[in-house]
Design a protein around this motif. Structure first.
Motif, mmCIF file in Angstrom:
data_model
loop_
_atom_site.group_PDB
_atom_site.id
_atom_site.type_symbol
_atom_site.label_atom_id
_atom_site.label_comp_id
_atom_site.label_asym_id
_atom_site.label_seq_id
_atom_site.Cartn_x
_atom_site.Cartn_y
_atom_site.Cartn_z
ATOM 1 N N GLY A 284 0.943 -1.149 0.089
ATOM 2 C CA GLY A 284 0.017 0.091 -0.037
ATOM 3 C C GLY A 284 0.810 1.270 -0.098
ATOM 4 O O GLY A 284 2.176 1.032 0.362
ATOM 5 N N LYS A 285 0.361 2.622 -0.531
ATOM 6 C CA LYS A 285 1.018 3.570 -0.138
ATOM 7 C C LYS A 285 1.472 3.857 0.908
ATOM 8 O O LYS A 285 0.836 3.580 1.887
ATOM 9 N N SER A 286 2.532 4.953 1.037
ATOM 10 C CA SER A 286 2.952 5.230 2.291
ATOM 11 C C SER A 286 1.920 6.040 2.724
ATOM 12 O O SER A 286 1.206 7.089 2.385
ATOM 13 N N GLY A 287 1.875 5.817 4.242
ATOM 14 C CA GLY A 287 0.612 6.695 4.926
ATOM 15 C C GLY A 287 -0.611 5.659 4.827
ATOM 16 O O GLY A 287 -1.625 6.421 5.499
ATOM 17 N N SER A 288 -0.730 4.676 4.276
ATOM 18 C CA SER A 288 -1.985 4.020 3.933
ATOM 19 C C SER A 288 -2.450 3.232 5.445
ATOM 20 O O SER A 288 -3.539 2.928 5.639
ATOM 21 N N GLY A 289 -1.420 3.120 6.473
ATOM 22 C CA GLY A 289 -1.907 2.462 7.692
ATOM 23 C C GLY A 289 -1.110 1.254 7.784
ATOM 24 O O GLY A 289 -1.638 0.413 8.760
ATOM 25 N N LYS A 290 -0.238 0.832 7.084
ATOM 26 C CA LYS A 290 0.245 -0.565 7.269
ATOM 27 C C LYS A 290 1.404 -0.780 8.644
ATOM 28 O O LYS A 290 0.837 -2.003 9.066
#
Ligand SMILES: Nc1ncnc2c1ncn2[C@@H]1O[C@H](COP(=O)(O)OP(=O)(O)OP(=O)(O)O)[C@@H](O)[C@H]1O
Ligand SMILES: [Mg+2]
Lengths: 413, 227
Positions: free
Chosen positions: B42-48
């Motif tokens: 997932g994109k950076s900042g998506s909460g992974k």
């Protein structure tokens, strides 16, 4: 029980920043060594003070107290009347203790008593040709006097035991002898208040370093003293008693009164300024030592706090890997206690060294040659315990804080 | 009876309140099977990372429920969770966190010594084997703060493996590694998931890495959009 890994972590923390550990330890070393030194010094001073005092003072003294205030004796009988009485003459009261043997027998059964001696003390004039000095002569039981007051320690010339045989012999205090221009083997004339005069031969000199005594006192055999005032063979003026622990006079005195109709006085009652002085010194020593320990404790607290702030990330990692709050507390508390323990031991050694050095400083006053110092195991043990408790508390507060760190907030950054 | 599902997260909601209220995870539900090798992308900042911290039991302030190995972990006490992590979860952080004053070998040994199920000697041998597996056994006695970023990351992976946990979570575990070492780590993960049935959840930005996993979960704006 601390696990191997917790101890290993404490060990790594302590050894990988040796300088910080040493600084923390220095605080403890300083605190403990000062504590040991201060209490040793104060105890030393108190001991000297007591030694000086007990050179002329027994722990307990039994004597015949003068009767109470009799200036207005008639009003005691008729309290509600106005009575004018001028130049009242009081009937001669009994002086001294007439039948000392019964009293002595009763005293000897007391367990705590370590020494008893009897004295016949007389106020006299010392005369050598034209010179006249007033003072007191003490008729003593030669052997027991030495047991209670350690008199032979103060003899500067002559042999104390010679007084046992010599009813004509007299030991004179050095300053008194000087004032009267007396040397050993000279004659000394004594004049009592009843006008009796007798010659004695000076067979020795003594020096107590208590100025008032050194200027006015002399010893003769107790039998010679009885002769001088024409008293019987059991007459004494004072019974002087030493006990095992001079701080427990009260206990002993409480056991004595029913036996004896005379006044029983402890050294504390007779010399309240001594008691006050020694208690005040104790209070100062304790106050100063506690302040030092507190400062040392605060130092440890600061350093532990600093360490924990530095290692906050490590603590978070440990907790993330499964270390509990107790583990973290234990790790840092172990560090504090190790610092306290090693610092405490070094502090004891260092304190002993300082005490030893100060003990060697010349101090030529009142018969002393060096500054006084006491080395009491109890003080050393107490200092060590105090040190451990202080470091424990000083370490516990930051360690608790460390244990509460929430790993995820730290790791998230 | 052991079910096939190792980890079950249900309707996880996570909010941050500083500086302003911000919902990072929006009702995330997820099931992971035993022995599964899973990529989280997932994109950076998506909460992974945020999700991974919740799944790893380190973050306890969330809504919803988390079950690992049939144990409900939501609302458990910190100390119980710590013990659970120690035994069952291996974690590789996004920023490889090692204990700087300890040697690489000791860093790997610590979780096993904490678990205290094997002797120190056994643990030491295992730790050394793990380092060897990752090709950094020559650095075993070096202090962690003397290692390069990639070396530190591999030590962190060796550490995550030491207790043979049921589940290994890695937040970009190969982020600092070259393609050769990335392959080494991938092969290790692949093997332990297959041979030992250990579950792996790895956050990655490496498409190649992700494509070779059993399953890819993609996140966007705090939601799972593709699994
Ligand atoms: N401690 C925090 N306080 C407030 N907001 C936070 C905090 N940590 C993360 N966030 C926010 O939550 C969101 C998700 O962060 P997270 O670290 O989970 O992203 P990520 O998917 O891991 O990104 P990356 O791939 O860059 O690591 C981001 O918008 C971030 O700004
Ligand atoms: Mg992240």
């Amino acid at each position: 029980m601390a696990s191997y890994i917790n101890n290993r972590i404490s060990q790594i923390h302590l050894t990988s920043n040796i300088r910080q550990t040493i600084v923390a330890m220095l605080g403890v070393i300083f605190g403990i060594s000062m504590y040991v030194f201060m209490t040793g010094f104060m105890t030393g001073v108190n001991n000297v003070q007591n030694d000086l005092a007990f050179s002329s003072l027994a722990h307990i003294r039994v004597y015949n107290d003068r009767p109470a205030d009799n200036t207005n004796i008639a009003s005691k009988v008729f309290p509600n009347s106005v009575i004018n009485l001028h130049n009242a003459k009081i009937i001669k009261y009994t002086d001294g203790i007439k039948n000392s043997n019964t009293i002595l027998d009763a005293l000897k059964s007391q367990k705590d008593i370590t020494g008893i001696t009897t004295q016949v003390n007389i106020n006299v004039f010392f005369k050598n040709a034209g010179n006249k000095v007033n003072g007191s002569v003490s008729g003593v039981d030669v052997v027991n006097e030495n047991k209670v007051f350690n008199t032979s320690k103060y003899i500067t010339e002559g042999n104390w035991n010679e007084l046992k045989q010599r009813t004509d012999g007299i030991f004179v205090a050095v300053d008194l002898a000087k004032n009267l221009s007396l040397k050993v083997n000279d004659n000394l004339n004594i004049l009592t208040s009843d006008g009796i005069s007798k010659n004695y031969k000076v067979i020795g000199l003594f020096k107590t370093d208590v100025a008032s005594i050194d200027k006015s006192k002399a010893y003769i055999n107790i039998n010679a003293a009885r002769q001088l005032i024409g008293a019987n063979q059991t007459y004494v003026t004072d019974i002087q008693i030493n006990i095992k622990d001079y701080n427990t006079t009260e206990n002993v005195i409480n056991k004595i009164p029913p036996i004896i109709p005379f006044k029983t006085e402890s050294w504390q009652m007779a010399n309240q300024q001594l008691v006050a002085g020694s208690s005040l010194r104790d209070i100062i020593a304790i106050a100063v030592s506690l302040v030092i320990l507190l400062v040392a404790g605060f130092g440890i607290y600061n350093i532990m706090n600093m360490t924990i702030n530095q290692k906050i990330r490590e603590i978070a990692i440990l907790k993330a890997m499964g270390f509990s709050g107790q583990d973290v507390t234990q790790i840092f508390l172990t560090e504090a206690v190790v610092i306290g323990f090693i610092g405490g031991l070094i502090g004891l050694g260092f304190g002993y060294l300082i005490a030893n050095l100060v003990n060697k400083i010349p101090f030529e006053v009142a018969g002393l040659h060096n500054l006084p110092m006491a080395y009491k195991l109890k003080d050393y043990i107490l200092a060590f315990m105090f040190g451990l408790v202080t470091t424990f508390i000083a370490g516990f507060i930051p360690a608790r804080k460390a244990s509460k760190i929430d790993p995820v907030t730290i790791i998230r950054g | 009876m052991q079910t096939d599902v190792l980890l079950k997260a249900d309707n996880i909601v996570k909010c941050f309140y500083e500086p302003v209220k911000f919902q990072v995870l929006k009702r995330v539900s997820l099931e992971v099977k035993r022995g599964e090798f899973l990529a989280l992308v997932g994109k950076s900042g998506s909460g992974k990372s945020t999700l991974l911290y919740v799944l790893s039991t380190m973050d306890t302030e969330y809504e919803g429920s988390l079950i690992i190995k049939d144990t409900l972990l939501t609302n458990k006490k910190q100390n119980d969770l710590a013990a659970f992590r120690n035994e069952h979860i291996g974690f590789v952080f996004q920023f490889h966190y090692l204990l700087p004053e300890f040697s690489a070998l000791e860093n790997v040994m610590i979780p096993a010594l904490k678990l205290n199920k094997k002797s120190k000697e056994e643990v030491e041998i295992r730790a050394y084997e793990n380092l060897k597996l990752l090709g950094i056994h020559e650095q075993a006695l070096k202090k962690a703060n003397k290692l390069s970023g990639g070396q530190q990351q591999r030590v962190a992976i060796a550490r995550a493996l030491i207790n043979e946990p049921s589940i290994i979570m890695g937040d970009e575990p190969t982020g600092n590694l070259d393609s050769k070492n990335t392959q080494v780590v991938f092969d290790i993960f692949r093997e332990i998931s297959k041979e030992k049935g250990q579950t792996i959840i790895a956050v990655t930005h490496d498409d190649d890495f992700a494509n070779h996993c059993d399953r890819i979960i993609e996140m966007m704006d705090g939601k799972i959009i593709n699994q």
